[in-house]
Design an enzyme around this catalytic site. Structure first.
Site, short mmCIF file in Angstrom:
data_model
loop_
_atom_site.label_atom_id
_atom_site.label_comp_id
_atom_site.label_asym_id
_atom_site.label_seq_id
_atom_site.Cartn_x
_atom_site.Cartn_y
_atom_site.Cartn_z
N LYS A 215 5.66 3.54 8.26
CA LYS A 215 4.47 4.39 8.43
C LYS A 215 3.23 3.52 8.51
CE LYS A 215 4.25 7.68 5.50
NZ LYS A 215 3.98 8.71 4.48
N LYS B 230 0.86 -1.18 0.00
CA LYS B 230 0.00 0.00 0.00
C LYS B 230 0.89 1.23 0.00
CE LYS B 230 -3.97 2.06 0.35
NZ LYS B 230 -3.74 2.69 -0.96
N GLY C 207 -2.93 8.26 -4.26
CA GLY C 207 -2.32 9.45 -4.84
C GLY C 207 -1.08 9.89 -4.07
N ASP C 208 -0.38 10.85 -4.62
CA ASP C 208 0.75 11.51 -3.96
C ASP C 208 0.95 12.79 -4.78
OD1 ASP C 208 3.08 11.00 -1.89
OD2 ASP C 208 4.10 11.73 -3.65
N GLN D 153 7.34 4.06 3.75
CA GLN D 153 5.95 3.60 3.81
C GLN D 153 5.80 2.33 4.65
OE1 GLN D 153 3.80 5.53 1.46
NE2 GLN D 153 2.21 4.83 2.83
N THR E 188 -4.60 13.53 5.15
CA THR E 188 -3.20 13.73 5.51
C THR E 188 -3.01 15.05 6.26
OG1 THR E 188 -2.64 12.48 3.53
CG2 THR E 188 -0.84 13.64 4.62
N SER F 74 -6.86 5.74 3.73
CA SER F 74 -6.93 4.86 2.55
C SER F 74 -7.32 3.45 2.99
CB SER F 74 -5.56 4.79 1.86
OG SER F 74 -5.40 5.86 0.98
N ASN G 153 -2.52 19.20 -1.81
CA ASN G 153 -3.51 18.50 -0.99
C ASN G 153 -3.18 18.56 0.50
OD1 ASN G 153 -3.97 15.57 0.35
ND2 ASN G 153 -5.76 16.23 -0.78
N LYS H 214 5.30 1.81 -3.22
CA LYS H 214 5.21 3.17 -3.76
C LYS H 214 5.45 3.09 -5.25
CE LYS H 214 4.64 7.52 -2.59
NZ LYS H 214 3.83 8.13 -1.51
P1 NDP Z 1 0.37 17.91 -4.32
O1 NDP Z 1 0.83 17.57 -5.68
O2 NDP Z 1 -1.07 18.10 -4.06
O3 NDP Z 1 1.11 19.24 -3.81
C1 NDP Z 1 2.50 19.31 -3.73
C2 NDP Z 1 2.90 20.70 -3.30
O4 NDP Z 1 4.29 20.70 -3.04
C3 NDP Z 1 2.66 21.74 -4.37
O5 NDP Z 1 2.42 22.98 -3.78
C4 NDP Z 1 3.99 21.72 -5.11
O6 NDP Z 1 4.28 22.92 -5.82
C5 NDP Z 1 4.96 21.54 -3.98
N1 NDP Z 1 6.16 20.86 -4.51
C6 NDP Z 1 6.19 19.67 -5.17
N2 NDP Z 1 7.43 19.38 -5.55
C7 NDP Z 1 8.19 20.40 -5.14
C8 NDP Z 1 9.57 20.67 -5.23
N3 NDP Z 1 10.41 19.84 -5.85
N4 NDP Z 1 10.01 21.81 -4.67
C9 NDP Z 1 9.16 22.65 -4.03
N5 NDP Z 1 7.84 22.46 -3.93
C10 NDP Z 1 7.37 21.34 -4.46
O7 NDP Z 1 0.98 16.78 -3.35
P2 NDP Z 1 0.56 16.38 -1.89
O8 NDP Z 1 0.09 17.57 -1.14
O9 NDP Z 1 -0.30 15.19 -1.99
O10 NDP Z 1 1.96 15.87 -1.29
C11 NDP Z 1 2.86 16.74 -0.61
C12 NDP Z 1 3.81 15.91 0.24
O11 NDP Z 1 3.07 15.13 1.19
C13 NDP Z 1 4.68 14.89 -0.51
O12 NDP Z 1 5.92 14.75 0.12
C14 NDP Z 1 3.89 13.60 -0.35
O13 NDP Z 1 4.72 12.46 -0.50
C15 NDP Z 1 3.42 13.76 1.08
N6 NDP Z 1 2.26 12.94 1.45
C16 NDP Z 1 1.08 13.02 0.77
C17 NDP Z 1 0.01 12.24 1.15
C18 NDP Z 1 -1.32 12.38 0.51
O14 NDP Z 1 -2.27 11.76 1.01
N7 NDP Z 1 -1.50 13.18 -0.53
C19 NDP Z 1 0.15 11.23 2.22
C20 NDP Z 1 1.40 11.29 2.94
C21 NDP Z 1 2.42 12.10 2.53
P3 NDP Z 1 4.22 22.94 -7.41
O15 NDP Z 1 2.77 23.02 -7.74
O16 NDP Z 1 5.01 24.12 -7.80
O17 NDP Z 1 4.85 21.64 -7.88
#
Ligand code: NDP
Length: 443
Positions: free
Chosen positions: A112, A88, A163-164, A109, A207, A375, A238, A124
Site C-alpha cells: 500500500k 509507517k 491510528g487504526d 502496508q 481514508t 499521514s 472514521n 503496523k
Molecule cells: P474505527 O475504530 O474508527 O471504526 C471501526 C468500525 O468498524 C466501527 O464501526 C466498528 O464497530 C467496526 N468494527 C470493528 N471491528 C469489527 C468487527 N470485528 N466486526 C464488525 N465490525 C467491526 O476504525 P477505522 O474506521 O479507522 O478503521 C476501519 C477499517 O479501515 C479497518 O480495517 C482499518 O484497518 C482500515 N483502515 C483505516 C485507516 C484509517 O486511516 N483510519 C487507513 C486504512 C485502512 P464497533 O464500534 O462495534 O467495534
C-alpha cells in the site's frame, strides 16, 4: 508454478497465523507472472524475504483501571519492510488483536505504502486492549504504559505509527504526550495528531475521502459516476463516516451503516450529522440512530448489510466481513462496484465471486491508501514546520488516489489482466519494493 512452493514454505513457518497467510497467499498468487519474467527475484528469494518482518516487538502493557485493579494487555509493533522508507503504519486497539492480525496488516502496508508514490516502508502495531466502555483516564493510563515501551523502537526518522481501529485523535494525543515526556523531543513521531500540535488538515477525512476518489475512478472507467448510486457502507467509524460524507457530496444515496452488533437501514439516505454526533461525540452504538429517524430500521448482526440492494458497496469495518455468500448477494442484487475501505474486508472466496461476475473491485491496499498517504503529507509538513490548507491537502490526496488507480489499472493491463485491480495493485506495489531490496543487497 514458481510461487506455490514458496508460499508452502512461508505457510509452514507461520502456522496458526491465518490472517497473515491469507494476505500472503493473495499477494503471492498475483505475482506468478512477475516471477516468470524475472528470475532474479526467485534467485534472490525476494518473496521469502518480503514475507519475513525485519523486526517484531511484543511487550507487556500493565495498567491500573479506575477501581485500582491491575490489568495486563499485550502490545505489538511489527517493523516489516524499510526498503523504500521508514516504517509507517497504524496502531490498532481491539480485543481481537494478535500477532497474525498485526502481521497481515503490516504485510499489506508494505505494498500500500509503495503505491502511494511516497517514500514510506511498511509497519503496523497495536494491542488487544479494548477502548470501548473505558473511561478517558483508563484510556490515558493504558496509552502511557503502551508508549513507555514503544518509544524505544520508534522515532520521526525510524518508525512513525498512526491510528487504526480503536485509535483515534484521543489515543494519539495520549501517546504523543507520553513520547514527548520520555524523549524530551518534539517531533513528528505519530500522525493523526491534533491540529493545534502538528496535525494535518484532511488526515481525519483522508481514508474515507480517498476511498471515494478511488472508486470514482473505477466508475469513470465504466462511464459512470457516484451521482444517483445507491451505496451501502459498513462500519460507522472514521473510514465509514468520511466515505459517507464524500459519497453524499458526489450525489450518492448512502442507505446503510453498521457496527459490530448490527446495521441501520435508512432508505431515505443516512443523515450523517446524527451519525457523527452519536459516534464522534457521544461514543454511542449505531442502533441509537433509529430513535431519531423512525423511518430507518435496525437489524442485529452486521453481515446482513450486504443483502441490501445497492449499486456500490464499500466495506469499511474490519477484515473478512464480506464473505462468499455476501458477495453472491451483492452480485444477485446488481452491485457494480465494491471498494475496500477496510483492510482485507473481503474474504479470498468473496473476492473471487466478485471478480468472476464482473463487479469492479478496488482492493484495500489501493483503495484505502489515502489515509497513509495523508499521514506522509503530515510528516512532510512537520519536517518543513509549516502547514497546508484543507484545499491544498485535499487536492494532493485526490491526485495521489488517481495515480494509485492509474498504476494499478495500467499494471494489470501490462501483465494481461485488464480490469483486475487486485493483480495490478499487488504487482505495482511489489515491483517498487522488490527492486529497492535488490539495489540494497542482502539485508
Ligand atoms: P474505527 O475504530 O474508527 O471504526 C471501526 C468500525 O468498524 C466501527 O464501526 C466498528 O464497530 C467496526 N468494527 C470493528 N471491528 C469489527 C468487527 N470485528 N466486526 C464488525 N465490525 C467491526 O476504525 P477505522 O474506521 O479507522 O478503521 C476501519 C477499517 O479501515 C479497518 O480495517 C482499518 O484497518 C482500515 N483502515 C483505516 C485507516 C484509517 O486511516 N483510519 C487507513 C486504512 C485502512 P464497533 O464500534 O462495534 O467495534
Amino acid at each position: 508454478m514458481i510461487v506455490e512452493p514458496i508460499y508452502e514454505r512461508v505457510a509452514a513457518k507461520n502456522q496458526g497465523q491465518p490472517e497473515f497467510l491469507q494476505a500472503v497467499k493473495e499477494v503471492f498468487e498475483s505475482l506468478e507472472p512477475v516471477m516468470e519474467k524475472h528470475p532474479e527475484y526467485v534467485e534472490q528469494r525476494i518473496l521469502e524475504r518480503i514475507a519475513e518482518p525485519e523486526r517484531v516487538v511484543m511487550f507487556r502493557v500493565p495498567w491500573l483501571d479506575d477501581q485500582g485493579n491491575v490489568q495486563i494487555n499485550r502490545g505489538f509493533r511489527v517493523e516489516f519492510n524499510s526498503a523504500i522508507g521508514l516504517y509507517k503504519g497504524g496502531l490498532r486497539f481491539h480485543p481481537s488483536v494478535n500477532l497474525s492480525i498485526i502481521k497481515f496488516l503490516g504485510f499489506e502496508q508494505i505494498f500500500k505504502n509503495a503505491l502511494t508514490t511516497l517514500p514510506i516502508g511498511g509497519g503496523k502495531g497495536g494491542s488487544d486492549f479494548d477502548p470501548k466502555g473505558k473511561s478517558d483516564s483508563e484510556v490515558m493510563r493504558f496509552c502511557q504504559s503502551f508508549m513507555t515501551e514503544l518509544q524505544r523502537h520508534i522515532g520521526a526518522d525510524t518508525d512513525v505509527p498512526a491510528g487504526d481501529i480503536g485509535v483515534g485523535g484521543r489515543e494519539i494525543g495520549f501517546l504523543f504526550g507520553q513520547y514527548k515526556r520520555i524523549k524530551n523531543v518534539y517531533e513528528g513521531v505519530l500522525t493523526g495528531k491534533g491540529l493545534n500540535w502538528g496535525g494535518s488538515l484532511v488526515r481525519t477525512e483522508a481514508t474515507g475521502y480517498g476511498l471515494v476518489y478511488f472508486v470514482e475512478e473505477m466508475l469513470k472507467a465504466q462511464g459512470k459516476s457516484f451521482d444517483g448510486m445507491t451505496t451501502v457502507i459498513s462500519g460507522s467509524g472514521n473510514v465509514a463516516i468520511y466515505a459517507t460524507q464524500k459519497a453524499q457530496e458526489l450525489g450518492a444515496k448512502v442507505i446503510a451503516l453498521s457496527d459490530s452488533n448490527g446495521f441501520v437501514h435508512d432508505p431515505e439516505g443516512i443523515k450523517l450529522e446524527t451519525v457523527r454526533r452519536l459516534k464522534e461525540v457521544e461514543r454511542k452504538r449505531i442502533k441509537e440512530y433509529v430513535k431519531e429517524h423512525p423511518n430507518a430500521t435496525y437489524h442485529e448482526g452486521f453481515t446482513g448489510i450486504w443483502s441490501l440492494k445497492c449499486d456500490v458497496a464499500l466495506p469499511c469495518a474490519t477484515q473478512n466481513e464480506l464473505d462468499e455468500n455476501a458477495a453472491r448477494e451483492l452480485v444477485k442484487n446488481g452491485c457494480i462496484a465494491v471498494g475496500e475501505g477496510a483492510n482485507m474486508p473481503t474474504t479470498y472466496e468473496g473476492t473471487k465471486v466478485l471478480l468472476d461476475n464482473g463487479v469492479a473491485f478496488g482492493p484495500g491496499k489501493a483503495a484505502n491508501a489515502g489515509g497513509v498517504a495523508t499521514s506522509a503529507l503530515e510528516m512532510s509538513q512537520n519536517s518543513m514546520r509549516m502547514s497546508w490548507t484543507f484545499e491544498e491537502t485535499d487536492a494532493k490526496l485526490h491526485t495521489i488516489m488517481q495515480s494509485i488507480y492509474e498504476q494499478s489499472s495500467t499494471t494489470a493491463e501490462t501483465y494481461g489482466y485488464k480490469g483486475n485491480l487486485v493483480i495490478g495493485a499487488n504487482i505495482a506495489g511489489f515491483l517498487k519494493v522488490a527492486n529497492s531490496m535488490l539495489d540494497q543487497g542482502l539485508v
